[in-house]
Enzyme design. Structure first.
Site, PDB file in Angstrom:
ATOM      1  CB  SER A 144      -0.801   0.033   1.476  1.00 37.04           C
ATOM      2  OG  SER A 144      -1.574   1.157   1.284  1.00 37.04           O
ATOM      3  CB  SER A 177      -2.163   4.417   2.732  1.00 35.62           C
ATOM      4  OG  SER A 177      -3.208   4.079   1.802  1.00 35.62           O
ATOM      5  CE  LYS A 205     -12.180  -1.912   2.219  1.00 36.60           C
ATOM      6  NZ  LYS A 205     -12.843  -1.135   1.604  1.00 36.60           N
ATOM      7  CG  ASP A 246     -14.957   1.509   0.851  1.00 43.57           C
ATOM      8  OD1 ASP A 246     -13.925   2.055   0.691  1.00 43.57           O
ATOM      9  OD2 ASP A 246     -15.075   0.357   1.184  1.00 43.57           O
ATOM     10  CB  ALA A 268     -18.831 -10.887  -3.353  1.00 36.17           C
TER      11      ALA A 268
END
Length: 158
Positions: free
Chosen positions: A13, A15, A64, A100, A125
């Protein structure tokens, strides 16, 4: 303030690099680091939040949904999508948020994306799929879901 991104293979990542660069430029005494779930359990990460070692976390796939049972409260989007991508401590409560959906809405709006007369296919999904499907369903946009496992696709549909 101390923040972290939580997930699998999070060392890929950007971030932390981006956030730490911004903190330096703005002369903020903040930090943003990686916490890979292969090294830290979810309960340990929750303890870091509760004891103030972390002020907030950003959660990536495939986690999540994994933090849902650990938060005290959720924003409305997190409740409706059953998906959390940010957690912070507020008034001794762990607050689970989902940003999101907002991010997808803004991307659609700022880029003037028109879904009329389009065939929409949501691939996968996990991750942000819950939020994207919620946006499409809430706006009466017909779409299909393609996923490797029928069970995960069915879970998303429900």
């Amino acid at each position: 303030m101390n923040f972290a991104i939580i997930g699998s293979n999070v060392k890929n990542s950007l971030s932390p690099k981006l956030h730490n660069w911004i903190y330096r430029k703005l002369e903020f005494n903040h930090s943003y680091k990686y916490l890979d779930v292969s090294e830290y359990s979810i309960s340990h990460i929750i303890d870091l939040l509760r004891n103030g070692e972390l002020d907030g976390i950003n959660i990536t796939s495939p986690l999540k949904k994994s933090f849902l049972e650990f938060v005290d409260k959720m924003n409305e989007t997190a409740k409706s999508t059953r998906s959390i991508n940010c957690i912070n401590l507020h008034d001794n409560n762990l607050i689970g948020n989902n940003t999101d959906l907002y991010g997808f809405q803004m991307m659609v709006k700022q880029n003037n994306i028109n879904f009329e007369n389009r065939n929409i296919l949501v691939v996968g999904a996990g991750g942000a799929a819950n939020s994207i499907c919620k946006y499409l369903a809430d706006n009466s946009i017909y779409f299909s879901i393609l996923n490797r496992t029928h069970a995960n696709a069915h879970s998303l549909i429900n």
